[in-house]
Motif scaffolding. Structure first.
Motif, PDB file in Angstrom:
ATOM      1  N   ASN A  67      64.583  37.369 -34.933  1.00 45.81           N
ATOM      2  CA  ASN A  67      63.982  36.697 -33.658  1.00 45.81           C
ATOM      3  C   ASN A  67      62.656  36.605 -33.611  1.00 45.81           C
ATOM      4  O   ASN A  67      62.115  35.445 -33.399  1.00 45.81           O
ATOM      5  CB  ASN A  67      64.191  37.597 -32.426  1.00 45.81           C
ATOM      6  CG  ASN A  67      65.793  37.259 -31.890  1.00 45.81           C
ATOM      7  OD1 ASN A  67      66.288  36.088 -31.930  1.00 45.81           O
ATOM      8  ND2 ASN A  67      66.295  38.080 -31.217  1.00 45.81           N
ATOM      9  N   LYS A  74      62.572  32.926 -33.245  1.00 45.21           N
ATOM     10  CA  LYS A  74      62.112  32.383 -31.693  1.00 45.21           C
ATOM     11  C   LYS A  74      60.545  32.320 -31.658  1.00 45.21           C
ATOM     12  O   LYS A  74      60.274  31.594 -30.925  1.00 45.21           O
ATOM     13  CB  LYS A  74      62.846  33.170 -30.694  1.00 45.21           C
ATOM     14  CG  LYS A  74      64.478  32.739 -30.728  1.00 45.21           C
ATOM     15  CD  LYS A  74      65.091  33.822 -29.530  1.00 45.21           C
ATOM     16  CE  LYS A  74      66.731  33.397 -29.521  1.00 45.21           C
ATOM     17  NZ  LYS A  74      67.248  34.687 -28.902  1.00 45.21           N
ATOM     18  N   ASN A 115      72.413  42.575 -27.599  1.00 47.61           N
ATOM     19  CA  ASN A 115      71.347  42.065 -28.330  1.00 47.61           C
ATOM     20  C   ASN A 115      70.204  43.021 -28.412  1.00 47.61           C
ATOM     21  O   ASN A 115      69.750  42.980 -29.109  1.00 47.61           O
ATOM     22  CB  ASN A 115      71.080  40.689 -27.704  1.00 47.61           C
ATOM     23  CG  ASN A 115      71.891  39.637 -28.306  1.00 47.61           C
ATOM     24  OD1 ASN A 115      73.000  39.992 -29.103  1.00 47.61           O
ATOM     25  ND2 ASN A 115      72.003  38.424 -27.510  1.00 47.61           N
ATOM     26  N   LYS A 137      68.234  44.221 -36.383  1.00 46.76           N
ATOM     27  CA  LYS A 137      67.395  43.092 -35.851  1.00 46.76           C
ATOM     28  C   LYS A 137      66.762  42.595 -36.794  1.00 46.76           C
ATOM     29  O   LYS A 137      66.411  41.154 -36.908  1.00 46.76           O
ATOM     30  CB  LYS A 137      66.261  43.758 -34.912  1.00 46.76           C
ATOM     31  CG  LYS A 137      66.992  44.023 -33.643  1.00 46.76           C
ATOM     32  CD  LYS A 137      65.952  44.529 -32.608  1.00 46.76           C
ATOM     33  CE  LYS A 137      66.344  45.018 -31.184  1.00 46.76           C
ATOM     34  NZ  LYS A 137      65.477  45.731 -30.615  1.00 46.76           N
ATOM     35  N   GLN A 178      71.648  34.377 -39.305  1.00 41.49           N
ATOM     36  CA  GLN A 178      70.994  34.306 -37.864  1.00 41.49           C
ATOM     37  C   GLN A 178      69.523  34.572 -38.326  1.00 41.49           C
ATOM     38  O   GLN A 178      69.115  35.481 -38.957  1.00 41.49           O
ATOM     39  CB  GLN A 178      71.553  35.613 -37.002  1.00 41.49           C
ATOM     40  CG  GLN A 178      71.134  35.388 -35.668  1.00 41.49           C
ATOM     41  CD  GLN A 178      72.108  35.200 -34.731  1.00 41.49           C
ATOM     42  OE1 GLN A 178      73.275  35.276 -35.043  1.00 41.49           O
ATOM     43  NE2 GLN A 178      72.140  34.656 -33.758  1.00 41.49           N
ATOM     44  N   GLU A 180      73.261  37.992 -31.029  1.00 41.51           N
ATOM     45  CA  GLU A 180      72.207  37.859 -32.097  1.00 41.51           C
ATOM     46  C   GLU A 180      72.005  38.876 -33.152  1.00 41.51           C
ATOM     47  O   GLU A 180      71.772  38.680 -34.168  1.00 41.51           O
ATOM     48  CB  GLU A 180      70.785  37.786 -31.291  1.00 41.51           C
ATOM     49  CG  GLU A 180      70.808  36.417 -30.736  1.00 41.51           C
ATOM     50  CD  GLU A 180      69.628  36.574 -29.669  1.00 41.51           C
ATOM     51  OE1 GLU A 180      68.837  37.510 -29.715  1.00 41.51           O
ATOM     52  OE2 GLU A 180      69.505  35.324 -29.393  1.00 41.51           O
ATOM     53  N   ASN A 181      72.321  40.304 -32.696  1.00 43.78           N
ATOM     54  CA  ASN A 181      71.928  41.232 -33.584  1.00 43.78           C
ATOM     55  C   ASN A 181      73.107  42.315 -33.473  1.00 43.78           C
ATOM     56  O   ASN A 181      73.395  43.025 -32.939  1.00 43.78           O
ATOM     57  CB  ASN A 181      70.854  42.264 -33.038  1.00 43.78           C
ATOM     58  CG  ASN A 181      69.479  41.352 -32.808  1.00 43.78           C
ATOM     59  OD1 ASN A 181      69.066  40.396 -33.634  1.00 43.78           O
ATOM     60  ND2 ASN A 181      68.809  41.339 -31.715  1.00 43.78           N
TER      61      ASN A 181
END
Lengths: 451, 451
Positions: B130, B160, A330, A385, B127, A352-353
């Protein structure tokens, strides 16, 4: 720190590093920030804008050493491609197109309609981008797979004009594999030009090539720089995504087959000397086995020199467990992420990435590069990201629609007026007030009755 | 050519123009291409990167004339905002948040799963990004509505960390409207800084502010230039979309209420002197009535001077019929498109390029600016041809997953190998071959058996 003699650049135990060393270990090499490249590309773009086709032909003569009579490939040449390729390649192109078509067709967006308040209907709709241009790398390494990956979703999206441009081969033509892929995908026109000049032609148009709204596809540093420049100009064109060197990160546990892992690492390494290759494993034995398998397979590769150069700055990172491997992945945010562990799918919620994830022993990266159905145009260089992998929506744009009844405006109108007043935007307030009560708004002394 | 004495810049009959004149009529004014601005912004970014917080404070003293003790707004100040605003504004913020929340919640993506061939599963997943940073214009014109438009979808997406940054007001604080909107939306932290330095802080971080992956929100020319610059740096941050002056295009037929049309044109015109305002109508009488109504309403506006300046370069265009109005609108590709015609909804299939469309007499632009539920962060300056309006997916990224069984790889493996061979990527071919038959691939002389 664990060290193995290795074709790999570095083998490191993650937990023996400081936080700063960990961050440094995952740093990608700086991209050449060449103002010379930038100036060269800007000059080429300006030339194409002012002189058009003649510049494309001049630069083909200069850089590609060919004379171009016509910038557009004839329909006859496109139709004849099928006779110039092997049955195996023909079948492979058709299969890959079917696979990519099936997956991207399933991505067709549904319009969304919500009545947020009685009498207030809001909609999110999608519309194809009208005109798109696909850049297909060519020359010594033609990529028919990239035709399939870009043209297939463009046609499904419903773009009205889908054109392709690719550098000339050594005869001033286009390889039959690319011509056949263009035919299978239904590309509307195929032009011959490469490098920054091709991107300039797509963005601004020439006598032969009408400009497009958005440009897709990978390319060398000139192409990448040109895409960047035209995307910064409001009169230029949008682009698919920023670019960087291709990369893979493999997470492997002790049960992974080291021959498979090595093959996947090498298939990334052969892309180019700047390819990034990382192996994360919780097993020192696995690391050593991959090392041995990589050396063995490397020796047999035609592109051995390129792959060896890429491996020389690659990394094997030993982690405590697979959960930690996910965390490190990630942080790195790889373009391709291959997971060769027991129950690979169970790791998905923790990843996540990544641009594209390959689960399990029988899912090599080359499956996604060619024929699983997923797209191989992916964000790299840490861009996963914040950027999406190429998909159907890359060829569309989303916009909103709203429709209010008089009752709907009555309900939310006072809130609109209060907010407009708080923001000192009186005309915004009036646009509602005049509808709620025309007399009132024309006489501001009575405004507080509505407000 | 028809001419009226007018507060409008130009009234023109579309069909009396040549093709080139038509294109020229829809040209947006060139954006100031100031290399001085670019250099100034680059310097500020470099200063923030090297010195951090102290630069944010120095520049607040220099440009905003305030002394900042803390860059972060305290929780107490956020909690107390509700006591500093009127009940009307409190209710309006809450209503707008509910509306925007309802519409963006409905945009939650569904993952897509397709078995493209037995044993070959492809997935498209979403997703949240972040960490996101929201820039909210402030100072003399604080925009609580922009808090709602950016923070609401960020929280629904599941980012997040959702942080906000806004210029100081004249006391070095943040207006209670913005604080309360941040509270309602659940923003994680609220910082005080404006201009290019705020964007630099979001992209690269300072001692007080950890960096984010993507930056959202409108701003002045410094903010816009800074967003552009950080988005071009791989170590910077992604941004929502390119920016340009705000604009509206209204399509009105003879039955539209000229007072409503005038109010909508003026609510765009008051945004700034560079605002773009266009009216398309098939009725000369309507054009004249809108002209009169605009003059009348303009006289009463506090921001009269700004609106008058914007109107001075606006256009009224007379078209043959409403079908032609749609064509002209598609050419211009407006940010806001207001349709005040009989059966406005029936025109939707013919409207290709617009950021947000407002249908019918009771749907002023200010409805979408504040409280219908749609987002007011929209592409402008012709970018609607290729860019999406801000929506939930702007706060997420899409990536793919694939998983093949041994049988799946057996089915598509030969096609992958044929394409890899055609592209001279032997390691890609080997990654499949070694799985189909380990012995074979290690001895290239036997390769044709699989190929």
């Amino acid at each position: 720190m664990l060290k193995l003699t290795s074709v790999f650049g570095q083998t490191t135990n993650w937990n023996e590093l400081s936080k700063d060393q960990q961050i440094a270990l995952l740093e990608r090499p700086a991209l050449a920030d060449s103002s010379k490249l930038s100036d060269t590309v800007a000059t080429i773009i300006a030339q194409v804008r002012s002189q058009g086709d003649v510049v494309l032909k001049e630069l083909a003569a200069k850089f590609d050493k060919v004379t171009l009579e016509n910038l557009q490939v004839s329909q006859a040449a496109i139709d004849n491609a099928v006779n110039e390729i092997s049955p195996e390649v023909k079948d492979a192109i058709e299969l890959a197109h079917r696979q990519v078509h099936a997956f991207h067709l399933a991505q067709k967006p549904k319009d969304i309609r919500v009545e947020t308040t009685p009498g207030v209907v809001c909609e999110l709709r999608s519309q194809p981008i009208n005109e798109v241009g696909l850049y297909i790398p060519g020359g010594t390494a033609p990529l028919p797979s990239t035709v399939i990956m870009t043209a297939t979703p463009a046609k499904i999206a419903g773009c009205k004009r889908v054109i392709m441009i690719t550098p000339p081969d050594e005869n001033g033509g286009v390889t039959p594999e690319i011509r056949y892929a263009a035919k299978v995908c239904g590309v509307d026109a195929l032009y011959i030009s490469g490098g920054a000049q091709a991107i300039a032609a797509l963005a601004y148009g020439t006598e032969s090539i009408a400009p497009v709204d958005k440009i897709f596809g990978p390319g060398n540093s000139f192409v990448t720089e040109a895409k960047q420049q035209v995307s910064q100009d409001a009169k230029g064109a949008a682009i698919d995504m920023p670019a960087g060197p291709s990369e893979v990160l493999v997470i492997a546990d002790k049960n992974a087959d080291p021959d498979y892992v090595a093959a996947d690492l090498l298939s990334q390494a052969e892309h180019g000397k700047d390819s990034q290759v990382i192996l994360l494993t919780d097993s020192v034995e696995q690391a050593q086995a991959v090392e041995a398998a990589t050396q063995q397979q490397l020796a047999l590769l035609p592109r051995q020199e390129i792959a060896a150069a890429a491996l020389s700055h690659s990394r094997i990172i030993i982690v405590n467990d697979i959960a930690q491997a996910c965390e490190v992945s990630n942080m790195y945010a790889p373009e391709h992420l291959i997971v060769q562990t027991d129950n690979a799918r169970q790791l998905l919620p923790f990843l996540e990435n990544a641009g594209s994830i390959f689960l399990g022993a029988y899912t090599p990266e080359s499956a996604g590069d060619y024929a699983s159905g997923t797209n191989h145009v992916l964000p790299t260089y840490g861009y996963t990201k914040a950027y999406s992998s190429l998909n159907l929506s890359s060829f569309m744009k989303q916009f909103t629609v709203q429709e209010l009844t008089q009752a709907g405006l009555n309900t939310i109108g006072p809130a609109i007026m209060a907010l407009a007043k708080a923001e000192s935007l009186d005309a915004h307030k009036n646009a509602v007030g005049i509808r709620l009560n025309k007399q009132q708004v024309l006489d501001p002394t009575k405004n507080d009755q509505v407000n």
